[in-house]
Design a protein around this motif. Structure first.
Motif, PDB file in Angstrom:
ATOM      1  N   CYS A 201       0.839  -1.202   0.000  1.00 32.53           N
ATOM      2  CA  CYS A 201       0.000   0.000   0.000  1.00 32.53           C
ATOM      3  C   CYS A 201       0.873   1.251   0.000  1.00 32.53           C
ATOM      4  N   TRP A 202       0.295   2.322  -0.539  1.00 33.63           N
ATOM      5  CA  TRP A 202       1.018   3.593  -0.566  1.00 33.63           C
ATOM      6  C   TRP A 202       0.782   4.358   0.728  1.00 33.63           C
ATOM      7  N   TRP A 203       1.846   4.996   1.224  1.00 32.18           N
ATOM      8  CA  TRP A 203       1.808   5.771   2.451  1.00 32.18           C
ATOM      9  C   TRP A 203       2.325   7.172   2.170  1.00 32.18           C
ATOM     10  N   LEU A 204       1.712   8.159   2.820  1.00 32.07           N
ATOM     11  CA  LEU A 204       2.170   9.536   2.681  1.00 32.07           C
ATOM     12  C   LEU A 204       3.396   9.758   3.558  1.00 32.07           C
ATOM     13  N   LEU A 205       4.459  10.277   2.962  1.00 30.10           N
ATOM     14  CA  LEU A 205       5.688  10.577   3.693  1.00 30.10           C
ATOM     15  C   LEU A 205       5.754  12.049   4.077  1.00 30.10           C
ATOM     16  N   SER A 206       5.418  12.929   3.144  1.00 30.90           N
ATOM     17  CA  SER A 206       5.464  14.374   3.416  1.00 30.90           C
ATOM     18  C   SER A 206       4.636  15.099   2.368  1.00 30.90           C
ATOM     19  N   GLN A 207       4.417  16.390   2.591  1.00 34.79           N
ATOM     20  CA  GLN A 207       3.635  17.202   1.648  1.00 34.79           C
ATOM     21  C   GLN A 207       4.308  18.555   1.481  1.00 34.79           C
ATOM     22  N   ARG A 208       4.220  19.110   0.275  1.00 31.66           N
ATOM     23  CA  ARG A 208       4.854  20.387  -0.044  1.00 31.66           C
ATOM     24  C   ARG A 208       3.806  21.335  -0.618  1.00 31.66           C
ATOM     25  N   THR A 209       3.700  22.510  -0.008  1.00 33.16           N
ATOM     26  CA  THR A 209       2.669  23.462  -0.425  1.00 33.16           C
ATOM     27  C   THR A 209       3.213  24.842  -0.756  1.00 33.16           C
ATOM     28  N   GLN A 210       4.406  25.191  -0.291  1.00 34.74           N
ATOM     29  CA  GLN A 210       4.922  26.544  -0.547  1.00 34.74           C
ATOM     30  C   GLN A 210       5.290  26.753  -2.005  1.00 34.74           C
ATOM     31  N   ALA A 211       6.286  26.010  -2.469  1.00 35.88           N
ATOM     32  CA  ALA A 211       6.782  26.166  -3.838  1.00 35.88           C
ATOM     33  C   ALA A 211       7.321  24.823  -4.308  1.00 35.88           C
ATOM     34  N   PRO A 212       6.445  23.831  -4.462  1.00 34.99           N
ATOM     35  CA  PRO A 212       6.933  22.482  -4.792  1.00 34.99           C
ATOM     36  C   PRO A 212       7.609  22.430  -6.151  1.00 34.99           C
ATOM     37  N   SER A 213       8.727  21.726  -6.213  1.00 32.14           N
ATOM     38  CA  SER A 213       9.459  21.584  -7.469  1.00 32.14           C
ATOM     39  C   SER A 213       9.160  20.230  -8.094  1.00 32.14           C
ATOM     40  N   GLY A 214       9.434  20.116  -9.376  1.00 32.40           N
ATOM     41  CA  GLY A 214       9.292  18.840 -10.067  1.00 32.40           C
ATOM     42  C   GLY A 214       8.385  18.854 -11.275  1.00 32.40           C
ATOM     43  N   LEU A 215       7.500  19.837 -11.401  1.00 29.32           N
ATOM     44  CA  LEU A 215       6.548  19.837 -12.513  1.00 29.32           C
ATOM     45  C   LEU A 215       7.239  19.941 -13.865  1.00 29.32           C
ATOM     46  N   GLY A 216       8.351  20.655 -13.916  1.00 27.22           N
ATOM     47  CA  GLY A 216       9.086  20.760 -15.173  1.00 27.22           C
ATOM     48  C   GLY A 216       9.948  19.548 -15.438  1.00 27.22           C
ATOM     49  N   TYR A 217      10.604  19.049 -14.389  1.00 27.99           N
ATOM     50  CA  TYR A 217      11.467  17.885 -14.562  1.00 27.99           C
ATOM     51  C   TYR A 217      10.675  16.661 -15.015  1.00 27.99           C
ATOM     52  N   LEU A 218       9.506  16.449 -14.431  1.00 28.80           N
ATOM     53  CA  LEU A 218       8.754  15.239 -14.804  1.00 28.80           C
ATOM     54  C   LEU A 218       8.282  15.324 -16.257  1.00 28.80           C
ATOM     55  N   LEU A 219       8.036  16.539 -16.733  1.00 34.15           N
ATOM     56  CA  LEU A 219       7.627  16.705 -18.125  1.00 34.15           C
ATOM     57  C   LEU A 219       8.772  16.359 -19.068  1.00 34.15           C
ATOM     58  N   GLU A 220       9.973  16.798 -18.726  1.00 39.03           N
ATOM     59  CA  GLU A 220      11.148  16.461 -19.530  1.00 39.03           C
ATOM     60  C   GLU A 220      11.467  14.971 -19.431  1.00 39.03           C
ATOM     61  N   ASN A 221      11.346  14.410 -18.216  1.00 42.37           N
ATOM     62  CA  ASN A 221      11.554  12.969 -18.057  1.00 42.37           C
ATOM     63  C   ASN A 221      10.635  12.189 -18.992  1.00 42.37           C
ATOM     64  N   ARG A 222       9.380  12.590 -19.043  1.00 37.89           N
ATOM     65  CA  ARG A 222       8.402  11.893 -19.879  1.00 37.89           C
ATOM     66  C   ARG A 222       8.788  11.985 -21.362  1.00 37.89           C
ATOM     67  N   GLN A 223       9.167  13.181 -21.791  1.00 37.69           N
ATOM     68  CA  GLN A 223       9.508  13.356 -23.201  1.00 37.69           C
ATOM     69  C   GLN A 223      10.692  12.469 -23.583  1.00 37.69           C
ATOM     70  N   ILE A 224      11.686  12.413 -22.724  1.00 37.54           N
ATOM     71  CA  ILE A 224      12.913  11.667 -23.044  1.00 37.54           C
ATOM     72  C   ILE A 224      12.662  10.159 -22.991  1.00 37.54           C
ATOM     73  N   ILE A 225      12.036   9.677 -21.918  1.00 35.47           N
ATOM     74  CA  ILE A 225      11.875   8.227 -21.746  1.00 35.47           C
ATOM     75  C   ILE A 225      10.843   7.665 -22.711  1.00 35.47           C
ATOM     76  N   SER A 226       9.790   8.406 -22.988  1.00 37.84           N
ATOM     77  CA  SER A 226       8.803   7.909 -23.950  1.00 37.84           C
ATOM     78  C   SER A 226       9.409   7.782 -25.335  1.00 37.84           C
ATOM     79  N   ASN A 227      10.389   8.631 -25.654  1.00 35.77           N
ATOM     80  CA  ASN A 227      11.085   8.498 -26.936  1.00 35.77           C
ATOM     81  C   ASN A 227      11.909   7.220 -26.992  1.00 35.77           C
TER      82      ASN A 227
END
Length: 880
Positions: A201-227
């Protein structure tokens, strides 16, 4: 680790036929490391119990789950043997795209490439169902907490949340108390870090609300790996990301007072931030203005962007700056990252900030233990997604309960570091000996509020790829994002950022961790995944989005200034390259016997910073001068030669990276790296021949860079300022070079005459037009009045006039007025420039001096018109 290569024979059905051999998949799975005992194995779909058992004795346990079996079956005829080539292609694309993550970025340290693994993390529809419903519910809960804490504060008064975890936390902003959120929501996005336990089962470890990073990196990850795995990506199928991003931007606009016509900007700390790459990438992808604090100002409780066209309203900010740096008037006075008066504009309801300032206290791990009861109070619901058990030691009972079990837990700070309050890195209890445990117990008892303790949960492991002999499993933490949607609620981005740890369990990107793409599999094959190209293609319902994204692009004053200096430093680099090559070639040729030529070269090298002013002149000691010239290549402190200017290009370009294509930025990095590499590799003492080869290679790269500036950038006002910067620099340099050649008598010798032509890069043009007619009149016609030769002063002046006139719509036509002051050299009377047709007249030197003065005057006026309100330290790398 050895692989059975006999399994991977060629598929006679052709490369396009997927490999569906159960034996092949079984062989691959057997040779991929299993997860450590007690950890969930993502590939095999169960908790590992065989890590210490030889593989040939445990083959029955080495079966991939259905998702991984299908993924492996689409590797193609080469099977696992195709992975090294895919891995190399992936690494090239990471480098070519300029993906970086910097821990302590500064001007002198190379940027660290983003770490990405070849193999994706596969999430089944069942996995995703638990995650999606769970994090949306938690988002609703966090919104309810924010509304109460900044509203009536019933939860605090009832003791449902301790005051110390809210008002004692630096993330709580008293300045926002009682204000209503713009658009009706405090939270527009949040990131949730999840782990899968041994129970699957999945468990919550932490949460980020101020200025979470990753939205750009995951988009680039997707473009590269899907290719790299396009066949598997299309066939499985994988849920697409693009629609969620479009809906998020539209949702932000709809929550502002301007609606779909709103101007949204992304607020960045600047190019030295460790995640600046993804901030620039995200702004470019979403069509947002990438801004820094000094790009903005508040007037009459409204937010404006400083642009070349004046102040433009900003209705929404997607921020990547932590809350306490947002407003130096009400928060941290020393902040240069924020905007004075921003909080007042937010309170007045005139600007949406995502998220509303003041959500930082929600990130404390100490709050997790209170959320189950808060969910019952606010939502009348049980939490669907459990969090790892957490105890805040500020409660006496909780502290007494957890202290005896400290070795089985993780010790974390309750509060982040702030001036006056120390913090610490999380500590794994099972790594402490009895003395360290006792020390931590004493530390917790001395200051219990500052410590939170979480249960230790063995992280699930997913397969990774290093090479054919190494495919270890690694611990994984999954970051998923909840984003605002156009209906007024929230959506979960159907994917995420997987953070992979090292063998010792660290999952931090700062300490050697990596990342992986996350594939969320659709419930059934009828839900077709979009290809990467389709993901970026707007659908019919995005007509409003498309229309808004095609609006006139604004050029901020900061971007304009950096583009201007990027152009100037590009031209300076080419000028210093050409001058350095000419000087070295002259010092090692028969032309070295011309004292006037050596005097001319010495003066130019000193004036343009290639050597120190105190160095021995070339005519006095050619070898000493040569060594000083070569040593200055990499001296960025005492000289302003080639190395200095290359580094300055990169600094200026980094500040406007969202305006440059990945290829353009990569070319800038490659040019600088190739030039500085020999010094970093402790190359042997440089010889003149070796130095000239280095300059020649750098010139070729600079030619490509000039092409990118000329042919690969939009012709907006920012580009025009870049071009104006280049031509101001060229006009000044060439006029000075020609005037100095006249003053030193350099033109009186054949060697000097040829050297001037070479510096103007006009040797071939001269010979084609005038053969061997080396007369002053012929030279002046080609280098001074010609309007077809791009190295002629006449062409430079004409182009500069045109660029300035094209910007006449700005500053009440001030640039058009400037253009009229630039001399029209094509109309100069030759008879006034030479006394006898062979020797220059004083009027020629006056004209060349006028060209230089005009170039510098235009530079000063542009600075006064568009840049002078900028803070020098933050907004420009240039100096006049």
């Amino acid at each position: 680790m050895e692989f059975n290569n006999n399994i991977f024979s060629a598929n006679t059905q052709g490369a396009q036929a997927p490999v569906d051999s159960a034996a092949m998949v079984q062989a691959i799975v057997r040779d991929i490391d299993v997860a450590p005992t007690g950890h969930w194995d993502e590939m095999r779909g169960g908790v590992s119990k065989v890590s210490d058992v030889p593989k040939h004795l445990s083959a029955a346990k080495q079966t991939a789950n259905a998702a991984w079996t299908e993924f492996l079956s689409h590797l193609g005829s080469e099977g696992i043997q195709s992975l090294p080539a895919r891995h190399d292609a992936m690494m090239r694309q990471v480098r070519d795209n300029g993906m970086t993550y910097n821990v302590y970025a500064n001007a002198d340290q190379p940027q660290r490439p983003w770490s990405l693994d070849l193999l994706p993390l596969l999430l089944t529809a069942q996995d995703w169902s638990q995650i999606e419903t769970g994090v949306v519910q938690r988002m609703r809960l966090l919104e309810g907490i924010m509304s109460d804490v900044y509203g009536m504060q019933h939860l605090l008064k009832q003791g449902a949340i301790p005051y110390a975890l809210v008002q004692g936390h630096s993330g709580y902003l008293h300045a926002m108390q009682g204000s209503s959120p713009v658009g009706g929501r405090h939270l527009n996005l949040a990131a949730f870090d999840l782990v899968k336990g041994p129970d699957g089962c999945w468990w919550l470890l932490s949460q980020r609300t101020q200025a979470p990073s990753g939205l750009g990196y995951l988009l680039e990850n997707r473009q590269i790996i899907s290719n790299q795995f396009s066949r598997a990506f299309e066939a499985m199928p994988v849920r697409a990301l693009a629609e969620s991003y479009r809906s998020f931007v539209n949702a932000l606009k709809l929550r502002t007072s301007a609606g779909m016509q709103a101007h949204i900007a992304l607020l960045t700390p600047g190019p030295y931030n460790e995640t600046y790459f993804e901030q620039a990438y995200l702004a470019r992808y979403l069509g947002l203005s990438l801004v820094q604090g000094n790009d903005l100002l508040v007037r009459d409780e409204k937010l404006y962007l400083k642009t070349l066209e004046g102040l433009q309203p900003v209705h929404g900010l997607l921020k990547r700056v932590d809350d306490d740096w947002l407003d130096p008037l009400e928060l941290r006075a020393e902040s240069t990252l924020g905007v004075p008066g921003l909080l007042q504009a937010v309170r007045a309801g005139n600007v949406l900030v995502a998220n509303t300032p003041g959500s930082g206290f929600l990130e404390s791990n100490a709050l997790l233990g209170f959320l189950p009861k808060l969910s019952q109070t606010l939502l009348q619901e049980e939490l669907l997604l459990p969090a790892i058990p957490s105890w805040w030691c500020g409660e006496q009972a909780a502290m007494q309960d957890v202290l005896p079990r400290l070795q089985e837990c993780v010790i974390k700070p309750t509060y982040p570091y702030t001036p006056g309050r120390t913090s610490f890195e999380p500590v794994m209890g099972h790594r402490l000996d009895w003395r360290a445990l006792e020390a931590w117990q004493a530390r917790i008892q001395e200051n219990p509020e500052a410590h939170t303790v979480q249960s230790f949960l063995p992280l699930s492991h997913t397969p990774t790829f290093a090479n054919l002999r190494s495919m270890p499993s690694r611990p994984v933490i999954l970051r998923v994002f909840v984003l605002a949607n156009e209906e007024g609620g929230w959506q979960v981005l159907p994917g995420g950022l997987a953070r992979l740890g090292t063998q010792n369990g660290i999952a931090s990107m700062q300490q050697g961790g990596s990342s992986a793409d996350v594939w969320v599999l659709a419930p059934d094959a009828s839900t077709k995944a979009s290809s990467p190209a389709e993901q970026t293609k707007p659908s019919a319902q995005d007509a409003v989005f498309v229309a808004s994204s095609q609006r006139h692009r604004l050029v901020t004053s900061r971007a304009a200034e950096n583009l201007f200096w990027m152009g100037r430093y590009s031209e300076r680099t080419e000028n210093t390259l050409r001058l350095s090559k000419l000087a070295l070639n002259t010092l090692n040729s028969e032309a070295q016997h011309s004292p006037q030529l050596l005097d001319w070269l010495t003066q130019l090298c000193v004036v343009h910073g290639l050597v120190n002013p105190g160095v021995v002149q070339a005519q006095q000691s050619k070898r000493v001068f040569e060594r000083a010239l070569i040593a200055g290549f990499w001296d960025t402190q005492n000289t302003t030669g080639v190395g200095y200017n290359l580094r300055a290009i990169k600094l200026a370009a980094a500040a406007v990276r969202e305006r440059l294509s990945p290829e353009h930025w990569t070319l800038i990095e490659q040019t600088e790296n190739a030039f500085f590499q020999p010094q970093e590799n402790d190359a042997p003492v440089a010889t003149s021949v070796w130095a000239q080869q280095l300059l020649a290679r750098t010139s070729q790269l600079m030619a490509a860079l000039t092409g990118a500036q000329t042919d690969r950038m939009s012709r907006d006002d920012g580009w025009r300022l870049l071009s104006i910067g280049r031509h101001i620099e060229r006009l000044d340099f060439l006029a000075h070079a020609l005037a100095t050649a006249i003053e030193t008598g350099c033109l009186q010798s054949q060697a000097g005459f040829d050297a001037v032509l070479a510096l103007f890069d006009s040797t071939i043009s001269f010979h084609a037009q005038y053969q061997q007619s080396r007369t002053l009149g012929a030279m002046l016609e080609l280098l001074l009045t010609h309007t077809d030769n791009p190295r002629a002063l006449g062409w430079v002046a004409q182009t500069l006039r045109g660029r300035l006139a094209k910007m006449g719509h700005l500053a009440n036509g001030a640039t058009e007025e400037m253009s009229h002051k630039i001399p029209v050299l094509s109309e100069v009377d030759f008879s006034s420039l030479s006394t006898d047709g062979l020797h220059p007249s004083p009027e020629l030197l006056v004209l060349l001096s006028h060209c230089r003065q005009t170039a510098r005057s235009v530079s000063d006026q542009l600075n006064s018109l568009f840049f002078s309100h900028s803070d020098d330290a933050q907004r420009s790398v240039g100096a006049s």
